[in-house]
Design an enzyme around this catalytic site. Structure first.
Site, short mmCIF file in Angstrom:
data_model
loop_
_atom_site.label_atom_id
_atom_site.label_comp_id
_atom_site.label_asym_id
_atom_site.label_seq_id
_atom_site.Cartn_x
_atom_site.Cartn_y
_atom_site.Cartn_z
N HIS A 136 9.27 -32.49 10.87
CA HIS A 136 8.97 -33.36 9.44
C HIS A 136 9.43 -32.85 8.70
O HIS A 136 8.74 -30.79 8.61
CB HIS A 136 7.44 -33.96 10.04
CG HIS A 136 7.41 -34.24 8.36
ND1 HIS A 136 7.50 -35.50 7.92
CD2 HIS A 136 5.84 -34.44 8.19
CE1 HIS A 136 6.87 -35.83 6.57
NE2 HIS A 136 6.55 -34.77 6.66
N ASN A 173 10.13 -34.99 0.47
CA ASN A 173 8.98 -35.60 1.79
C ASN A 173 9.08 -36.88 2.03
O ASN A 173 8.53 -37.54 1.05
CB ASN A 173 7.75 -34.84 1.69
CG ASN A 173 6.59 -35.49 2.57
OD1 ASN A 173 7.23 -36.65 3.72
ND2 ASN A 173 6.04 -35.00 2.64
N CYS A 203 3.27 -39.87 8.00
CA CYS A 203 4.20 -38.89 8.62
C CYS A 203 4.87 -38.50 10.05
O CYS A 203 6.03 -38.49 10.82
CB CYS A 203 4.11 -37.19 8.09
SG CYS A 203 3.91 -37.27 6.37
O1 UT7 Z 1 3.51 -34.40 4.39
C1 UT7 Z 1 2.54 -35.14 4.38
C2 UT7 Z 1 1.82 -33.43 5.50
N1 UT7 Z 1 1.87 -32.57 3.50
C3 UT7 Z 1 1.96 -31.21 4.17
O2 UT7 Z 1 1.71 -31.11 5.40
C4 UT7 Z 1 1.22 -30.93 2.59
C5 UT7 Z 1 0.93 -29.32 2.49
N2 UT7 Z 1 0.46 -28.47 1.94
C6 UT7 Z 1 1.69 -27.69 1.01
O3 UT7 Z 1 2.52 -28.33 1.97
C7 UT7 Z 1 1.34 -26.69 0.22
O4 UT7 Z 1 -0.49 -26.50 0.81
C8 UT7 Z 1 1.12 -27.25 -0.92
C9 UT7 Z 1 2.92 -27.13 -1.43
C10 UT7 Z 1 0.89 -28.65 -1.54
C11 UT7 Z 1 0.46 -26.27 -2.56
O5 UT7 Z 1 0.56 -24.77 -2.07
P1 UT7 Z 1 -0.37 -23.83 -1.72
O6 UT7 Z 1 0.70 -22.75 -1.38
O7 UT7 Z 1 -1.05 -24.44 -0.68
O8 UT7 Z 1 -0.88 -24.35 -3.59
P2 UT7 Z 1 -1.75 -24.54 -4.31
O9 UT7 Z 1 -2.29 -25.82 -4.24
O10 UT7 Z 1 -3.35 -22.74 -3.40
O11 UT7 Z 1 -2.06 -23.99 -5.43
C12 UT7 Z 1 -1.66 -22.79 -6.26
C13 UT7 Z 1 -2.32 -23.16 -7.38
C14 UT7 Z 1 -2.78 -23.49 -8.65
O12 UT7 Z 1 -3.37 -22.82 -9.62
P3 UT7 Z 1 -5.01 -22.21 -9.50
O13 UT7 Z 1 -5.72 -23.12 -8.81
O14 UT7 Z 1 -4.54 -21.34 -9.14
O15 UT7 Z 1 -4.64 -21.51 -10.95
C15 UT7 Z 1 -2.99 -25.60 -8.63
O16 UT7 Z 1 -3.58 -25.61 -9.23
O17 UT7 Z 1 -0.25 -24.23 -8.43
C16 UT7 Z 1 -1.08 -25.05 -9.05
N3 UT7 Z 1 -0.12 -26.01 -8.78
C17 UT7 Z 1 1.14 -26.01 -9.67
N4 UT7 Z 1 1.20 -25.64 -10.56
C18 UT7 Z 1 2.95 -25.64 -10.33
C19 UT7 Z 1 -0.38 -26.56 -7.73
N5 UT7 Z 1 0.75 -27.91 -8.18
C20 UT7 Z 1 1.23 -27.13 -8.63
C21 UT7 Z 1 2.22 -28.22 -9.42
N6 UT7 Z 1 3.14 -26.32 -10.27
N7 UT7 Z 1 2.88 -28.85 -9.11
#
Ligand code: UT7
Length: 331
Positions: A258, A288, A113
């Protein structure tokens, strides 16, 4: 003193738009989840048979035209990607061939990135030495072939899109214009927070059928760790870049961040006490696009007539590696 300027810019995204609802047909997810967690509403996916260098080619042609030069005036190529056509040779070489230009140097940059910021830094340095006059700098990605569109891969697959953007970096005698400053960082101890497990060149053989069965060919991310570090490092790099160059936050017309996550960028704006409107976004449409994301947004901002000569722009990025950095531009 010679400064380097962006003398031309262009971008290209494949025509196929894929909405969050489209992805919800492939895995357990929803528009609501994707949109509220990341800000992304749709992304573009390249068709089967399209290479990273194909997207790079289209963006490059536009940048070359915008610079008012011909392809034969390009004297060096820098291409940033995490989704190269093949492991080797470099995708910059493929781009050179597709452009049909002479044996100019072609350098691949693999800094995810932050790839565009690393590439711009190298181009800026090479131009300021007087060695090159029209460096083609491209960020291009075909992510769609390497995402796991099942429930197992959903936390990564919904975030990424395909696209490319290019700039021409050229010398200018105008001291107060162009690339004023760049800053680059890396912290390799966090490599595993966002990575692809295969391949592993220390193993003999480095790639097995079992790796594929285990799904090690899909990218893996610890989203929370990336999120946390992104916020800290982006705030830090904005503050340091401005302070080092004697500018205030008010001097900045736009921050071109980014495009990983709307919430990350809004959090950074709030933490810096900068108006959220100064942080521009287009991840809603493209997701992204990693190395393409910053120049894609810069190109769109330029095409929308939002940039005037003399505007101070701050480009910032954070991603896998970890890597992060900034570039301060006077448009
Ligand atoms: O460019 C490279 C750099 N990358 C980034 O900057 C990404 C940085 N991170 C993020 O943007 C966020 O962490 C995410 C968008 C990836 C995730 O958001 P979050 O609020 O941190 O969600 P989470 O990973 O804590 O997941 C929450 C819940 C989980 O379920 P449980 O364990 O709470 O039951 C996940 O399993 O959401 C679930 N989940 C989804 N649900 C529906 C994970 N992916 C999905 C999905 N759809 N696609």
């Amino acid at each position: 003193m010679i400064r380097s300027v962006i003398s031309g810019i262009g971008s290209y995204v494949p025509p196929k738009a894929v909405t969050n609802d489209d992805l919800a047909k492939l895995m357990t997810t929803s528009h609501e989840w994707i949109q509220t967690r990341s800000g992304i509403e749709e992304r573009r996916f390249a068709d089967e048979g399209v290479y990273c260098s194909d997207l790079a080619l289209e963006a490059s042609k536009k940048a070359i035209e915008d610079a008012g030069i011909t392809k034969d005036d390009v004297d060096f190529i820098i291409l940033a990607t995490l989704s190269p056509d093949h492991h080797f040779p470099g995708t910059g070489c493929a781009l050179q061939d597709k452009l049909g230009i002479g044996p100019v140097g072609a350098l691949d940059v693999r800094n995810q990135c932050t790839g565009f910021l690393y590439s711009l830094t190298v181009a800026d340095a090479l131009v300021r030495t007087g060695a090159y006059k029209n460096i083609l700098v491209v960020g291009a990605e075909v992510h769609s072939s390497a995402l796991n569109f099942t429930d197992e891969g959903r936390s990564v697959a919904v975030l990424f899109g395909d696209g490319a953007a290019a700039v021409i970096v050229s010398p200018s005698e105008e001291e107060d214009r162009g690339v004023l400053y760049t800053e680059l960082h890396a912290e390799g101890k966090y490599a595993k927070a966002l990575h692809l497990d295969i391949w592993d060149i220390s193993r003999k053989p480095y790639l097995t059928a079992e790796d594929l069965e285990k799904g090690q060919h899909w990218p893996a991310m610890d989203g929370g760790t990336v999120f946390k570090h992104a916020i800290i490092r982006l705030v830090e790099v904005v503050e340091h870049t401005l302070e080092k160059n004697g500018f205030t936050k008010e001097d900045v017309k736009y921050v071109i961040p980014h495009q990983a996550n709307m919430r990350i960028n809004q959090f950074v704006a709030d933490k810096l006490k900068m108006p959220r409107e100064k942080f521009l976004h287009n991840m809603q449409k493209y997701g992204n696009t990693t190395a393409a994301s910053i120049p894609l947004l810069l190109d769109e901002t330029y095409r929308q007539g939002m940039l005037n000569r003399g505007d101070l722009l701050l480009l910032v990025g954070f991603g896998a590696g970890f890597t992060w950095g900034s570039a301060l531009l006077r448009w």
